[in-house]
Scaffold this motif. Structure first.
Motif, short mmCIF file in Angstrom:
data_model
loop_
_atom_site.label_atom_id
_atom_site.label_comp_id
_atom_site.label_asym_id
_atom_site.label_seq_id
_atom_site.Cartn_x
_atom_site.Cartn_y
_atom_site.Cartn_z
N MET A 1 31.51 55.51 41.57
CA MET A 1 30.45 54.94 40.74
C MET A 1 30.73 55.19 39.26
O MET A 1 30.57 54.32 38.41
CB MET A 1 29.10 55.53 41.16
N MET A 2 31.19 56.39 38.93
CA MET A 2 31.47 56.71 37.54
C MET A 2 32.63 55.87 37.00
O MET A 2 32.62 55.45 35.84
CB MET A 2 31.79 58.20 37.42
N ASN A 3 33.63 55.61 37.86
CA ASN A 3 34.77 54.80 37.43
C ASN A 3 34.35 53.38 37.11
O ASN A 3 34.77 52.79 36.12
CB ASN A 3 35.85 54.80 38.51
N SER A 4 33.51 52.78 37.98
CA SER A 4 33.04 51.41 37.74
C SER A 4 32.15 51.34 36.51
O SER A 4 32.21 50.38 35.74
CB SER A 4 32.29 50.89 38.97
N LYS A 5 31.33 52.38 36.29
CA LYS A 5 30.48 52.40 35.10
C LYS A 5 31.32 52.50 33.84
O LYS A 5 31.06 51.83 32.83
CB LYS A 5 29.50 53.58 35.20
N MET B 1 24.12 48.63 40.56
CA MET B 1 24.35 50.07 40.64
C MET B 1 24.87 50.50 42.01
O MET B 1 25.72 51.38 42.13
CB MET B 1 23.05 50.82 40.30
N GLU B 2 24.35 49.89 43.07
CA GLU B 2 24.71 50.30 44.42
C GLU B 2 25.84 49.46 45.02
O GLU B 2 26.10 49.55 46.21
CB GLU B 2 23.48 50.22 45.32
N GLU B 3 26.49 48.64 44.20
CA GLU B 3 27.57 47.80 44.69
C GLU B 3 28.84 48.63 44.90
O GLU B 3 29.28 49.36 44.01
CB GLU B 3 27.83 46.67 43.69
#
Length: 566
Positions: free
Chosen positions: A1-5, A83-85
């Protein structure tokens, strides 16, 4: 999640930087009053040259800057909404392909490369519409891609007819014996992408895509590609006078259709999509009157406030358990002041409220429409459509912001700080873009001399639209089911454009399945052949070998036959 953000933040910065570079280049090109053309020749065959031309003009550079600016803000919004993708990187790559296809269409005035960008927009939009991978998304995606394929076929036919000119450059096309047919093909292609009647059914269906995709598709990329194509081709199309009349009638009918359907709709995203359809009809109407600069102004202003409106609606959907029904939400202004303010700005700008961005285009378009030689019915339809635009926009604002609260008790409304900065940044061009562009473009638009009552007509329409929206919002109007179905199905356009042609072919396929596939083919192949060859012969051998006498006789016959053959 942090990488995609982190990736989304980097893409946000990259697209914002590219947008600033394009804006600086457009200002420089405007200052020197030149068009820069860079051309590469790949090969030539007899008299036909295959060249790729890169054209840097004011309209292309400025519109590319707008597209990149909106894309950067959509990337920022997708951090919250997606966010949950799990496959966020795939989503980002699809959006980048979408923007790349649009820029191919903007900068390269070549029919072959235009087809690549045109097809890229259609294919990537289909993938994004079916992103959630359910039956509703699949049906919406099929309507979208099949309708857009008609435009692709028209572009291919236009390419074939242009081969006798020994080039495919959009800007230097001349009259040929088949130029009328070429013009019709280009118009059909633009109408399919911009969802004009009778190709309007795909645009509300495309709301099955994620809201960040809708914010990008319905503001500045897919739906405006048809308008931008007509702006590029207009010097060639205007030679066929009948085309402007056809475009005028079709665009006014599209605006009226979208406005009536938007007034009776309860889905937030669908109302915003129908407002996009209404604005596209207004742009096409402006083009049919030959007002290229005014059409371009309205297209840019619409891109800004419509992207911001989609992001505001997406924030409300995200915090309302992904419900899109506007009757399930209310009194949002108390809990989300920044989102509510930005939503009010975008809705008022879309309605043509004085001194907001669309006021500088809508008011002049309506004044030109008075001066343009039209019959009374066409003018009446145009004024009713613009009045209904104000009505459904105000109805949407009233239900979401000022009605009694209808939220579920476990829904928590909040505003993320970084996203609020993005909304405030987008609200500035939604307020000032019209006036800024008016300073640069309005000199090329001729002045008009109107009577005082004609000048007051747009303001009267605005006030009547507000009054009608109040009537629709405060009182529940009981209508027959036929009228509601008529409105929700886009005047039965979905049925006419899809299911009307399916009956014949479905009947033929059913007869093929019943009389051929499940009868003769089944009997003579597959299981039928198995029954005929294996089962029947095995039963005969079993009967012969079950009796010892028969078995001895059979063995004797086989030995004698072998000896005779020897």
């Amino acid at each position: 999640m942090m990488n995609s953000k982190l990736m989304n933040n980097n893409l946000y910065k990259m697209f914002m930087l590219m947008s600033m570079i394009m804006l600086m280049m457009s200002l420089y090109v405007m200052l020197v009053n030149k068009i820069f053309i860079i051309e590469w020749e790949f090969f030539n065959y007899t008299l036909m040259n295959f060249t790729v031309t890169l054209m840097l003009d004011v309209k292309g550079l400025f519109f590319s800057s707008v597209v990149l600016f909106i894309t950067s803000n959509v990337m920022k919004f997708s951090i919250l909404y997606m966010m949950e993708e799990k496959f966020m990187n795939r989503f980002n790559i699809l959006l980048m392909l979408f923007v790349m296809s649009m820029n191919l269409l903007i900068f390269i005035p070549n029919l072959i490369v235009l087809l690549l960008g045109w097809d890229g927009l259609g294919i990537v939009s289909f993938i994004l519409v079916i992103y959630y991978q359910n039956s509703k998304s699949l049906s919406a995606g099929l309507i979208t891609i099949l309708t857009n394929r008609l435009g692709d076929i028209a572009i291919i036919l236009c390419i074939v007819m242009t081969m006798n000119q020994a080039h495919w450059n959009i800007m230097v096309m001349w009259d040929t014996p088949e130029y009328k047919l070429q013009s019709i093909m280009i118009l059909v292609a633009a109408m399919t992408k911009s969802a004009q009647v009778p190709f309007s059914s795909w645009l509300p269906a495309a709301m099955a895509a994620p809201t960040p995709v809708s914010a990008l598709v319905h503001s500045s990329t897919l739906v405006t590609a048809g308008v931008f194509l007509l702006i590029r081709f207009y010097s060639f199309l205007c030679k066929y006078e009948m085309l402007n009349k056809c475009l005028l009638y079709v665009s006014i009918l599209t605006t009226l259709l979208a406005s009536i359907c938007g007034l009776l709709e309860n889905d937030m995203k669908k109302i915003v999509a129908l407002s996009t359809l209404s604005q596209l009809g207004l742009m096409m109407t402006t083009l049919s009157m030959g007002l290229l600069n005014l059409c371009f102004m309205h297209m840019v202003a619409h891109a800004m406030f419509k992207a911001m409106l989609f992001i505001c609606v997406g924030i409300l959907i995200n915090y309302n358990s992904h419900s899109q029904d506007l009757r399930w939400i209310g009194s949002v202004s108390t809990y989300m002041p920044v989102t509510s303010t930005c939503m009010i700005i975008s809705i008022m700008s879309m309605s043509g409220f004085p001194f907001l961005s669309a006021f500088y285009t809508k008011d002049i378009i309506m004044e030109f429409f008075v001066c343009y030689s039209n019959n009374l019915m066409i003018m009446l339809f145009m004024y009713i459509s613009i009045g209904l635009t104000i009505s459904y926009s105000t109805r949407l604002m009233f239900y979401i912001l000022f009605s009694s609260i209808n939220l579920m008790p476990f829904n928590m409304l909040m505003e993320e700080k970084n996203l609020m900065k993005t909304l405030i940044l987008m609200s500035l061009p939604s307020v000032m873009m019209g006036s800024i562009m008016a300073w640069f473009v309005m000199d090329s638009i001729s002045n008009m001399s109107l009577k005082f009552n004609e000048l007051l007509t747009p303001m009267i329409i605005v006030l009547m639209g507000f009054m009608m929206s109040y009537k629709f919002s405060m009182a529940y109007i009981k209508m027959k089911m036929f009228i509601m179905n008529f409105s929700s199905s886009m005047w039965f356009m979905v049925l006419m454009s899809t299911q009307m042609f399916m009956k014949t072919f479905m009947g033929l396929s059913k007869k093929y399945l019943k009389y051929l596939d499940q009868s003769w083919l089944e009997y003579n192949s597959g299981e039928g052949s198995f029954n005929m060859i294996y089962k029947n012969n095995s039963m005969m051998l079993k009967n012969l070998t079950s009796n010892p006498i028969k078995n001895n006789v059979l063995s004797l016959i086989m030995v004698m036959s072998f000896m005779i053959l020897m």
